[in-house]
Motif scaffolding. Structure first.
Motif, PDB file in Angstrom:
ATOM      1  N   ASP A  22      12.386   7.833  91.279  1.00 10.87           N
ATOM      2  CA  ASP A  22      12.419   8.267  89.880  1.00 10.87           C
ATOM      3  C   ASP A  22      12.736   7.043  89.024  1.00 10.87           C
ATOM      4  OD1 ASP A  22      12.997   9.315  87.334  1.00 10.87           O
ATOM      5  OD2 ASP A  22      13.818  11.168  88.165  1.00 10.87           O
ATOM      6  N   GLN A  23      11.682   6.406  88.540  1.00  7.45           N
ATOM      7  CA  GLN A  23      11.847   5.147  87.820  1.00  7.45           C
ATOM      8  C   GLN A  23      12.681   5.316  86.562  1.00  7.45           C
ATOM      9  OE1 GLN A  23       8.225   3.532  86.248  1.00  7.45           O
ATOM     10  NE2 GLN A  23       9.023   1.444  86.079  1.00  7.45           N
ATOM     11  N   GLN A  24      12.406   6.343  85.771  1.00  9.78           N
ATOM     12  CA  GLN A  24      13.145   6.519  84.520  1.00  9.78           C
ATOM     13  C   GLN A  24      14.623   6.778  84.779  1.00  9.78           C
ATOM     14  OE1 GLN A  24      11.852   6.167  81.182  1.00  9.78           O
ATOM     15  NE2 GLN A  24      14.073   5.961  81.004  1.00  9.78           N
ATOM     16  N   ASP A  28      17.754   4.494  83.416  1.00  8.62           N
ATOM     17  CA  ASP A  28      18.885   5.084  82.691  1.00  8.62           C
ATOM     18  C   ASP A  28      20.206   4.779  83.391  1.00  8.62           C
ATOM     19  OD1 ASP A  28      17.034   6.126  80.916  1.00  8.62           O
ATOM     20  OD2 ASP A  28      17.053   8.135  81.808  1.00  8.62           O
ATOM     21  N   GLU A  39      12.226  -0.042  79.574  1.00 10.04           N
ATOM     22  CA  GLU A  39      11.365   1.130  79.495  1.00 10.04           C
ATOM     23  C   GLU A  39      10.199   0.946  80.459  1.00 10.04           C
ATOM     24  OE1 GLU A  39       8.672  -0.214  75.650  1.00 10.04           O
ATOM     25  OE2 GLU A  39      10.372   1.122  75.347  1.00 10.04           O
ATOM     26  N   ILE A  40       9.602   2.048  80.847  1.00  5.82           N
ATOM     27  CA  ILE A  40       8.470   2.004  81.760  1.00  5.82           C
ATOM     28  C   ILE A  40       7.346   1.198  81.108  1.00  5.82           C
ATOM     29  CG2 ILE A  40       6.714   3.383  82.932  1.00  5.82           C
ATOM     30  CD1 ILE A  40       8.859   5.588  83.193  1.00  5.82           C
TER      31      ILE A  40
END
Length: 263
Positions: A22-24, A28, A39-40
């Motif tokens: 889960d990249q986001q 965070d 940010e992505i």
């Protein structure tokens, strides 16, 4: 100096990045714990996020997804060693007994890279800079401060990194069984036999250290955000440190370093 203003000498750790399912969520988490912004990224970079600290690139976070017929990469922090010529370094890695896991490739106009493993199984990256030299800030709170090889065979690892990168190894004064990795006479990382507290089947690996202003407070942030402490904060020769995992299982260390002695 925390801001990096000169090129990284070949063999020096110059960048770290994380592959996260889960990249986001990972972006965070590290924003909350280490103060990064990020940010992505755009589709042409595979969404790769170049996180920043005080406006300087500090580390990368990518999505851990399958690439072609390859499985998704593991959820780990990868240390990249700088190279003047990634193709030549890849050949040196193989001739010294290592394995190239991902062949040399261009990353747009940023640089050239490959992923390899040393003869003891520790995985690392190789980065040949073009437009992107690597971390723009190090050795300050929230930034990369140390890269440590934990190895099952110290002698084999020492011989490999000297042959492939010209990295010298010497026992660190005041730290029994701990070794300094040096490039052109400058310490760039550490190496030690596999610590006894780790499970017997733990593979050789590079451990990423981030500097923090307060190790105890930083661990509290980690656990509050869903991570956990593998080694609670403790005092050691270089400062007060801890080893933790983020909520997705990536292991890293945090250290509040002792002030540098003035010569």
């Amino acid at each position: 100096m925390p801001d990096v203003t000169t090129p990284y000498a070949p063999g020096t750790p110059c960048w770290v990045d994380l592959a996260a399912p889960d990249q986001q969520a990972a972006i965070d988490f590290y924003a909350g714990v280490l103060g990064w912004t990020g940010e992505i990224g755009p589709a042409e970079t595979g969404g790769y996020a170049v996180c920043q600290l005080n406006g300087k690139p500090v580390a990368g976070i990518m999505a851990a997804v399958p690439m072609g017929d390859q499985p998704a990469p593991p959820t780990v922090w990868t240390t990249y060693l700088s190279s003047a010529d990634a193709d030549a370094t890849a050949r040196s890695v193989e001739s010294a007994g290592g394995t190239v896991l991902m062949p040399v490739m261009d990353v747009m106009t940023l640089g050239r890279m490959c992923i390899a493993a040393d003869p003891t199984g520790a995985v690392f990256g190789v980065w040949q800079p073009v437009d992107f030299p690597g971390a723009g800030v190090v050795n300050e709170s929230g930034a990369l401060i140390w890269n440590e090889l934990n190895t099952s065979e110290r002698s084999a690892a020492s011989a490999f990194y000297k042959a492939a990168f010209g990295i010298e190894t010497s026992e660190m004064e005041g730290a029994p069984h701990y070794y300094s990795l040096t490039v052109q006479g400058n310490p760039v990382g550490g190496m030690q036999p596999m610590p006894e507290h780790l499970p017997a089947d733990t593979p050789s690996h590079w451990l990423t250290y981030f500097a923090v202003a307060d190790a105890d407070a930083a661990v509290a942030k980690v656990t509050a955000a869903g991570g956990s402490a593998i080694m609670e904060p403790f005092d050691m020769i270089a400062g007060r440190m801890a080893v933790v995992t983020d909520p997705q299982g990536a292991v890293f260390a945090m250290i509040h370093p002792k002030p540098m002695e003035q010569g």
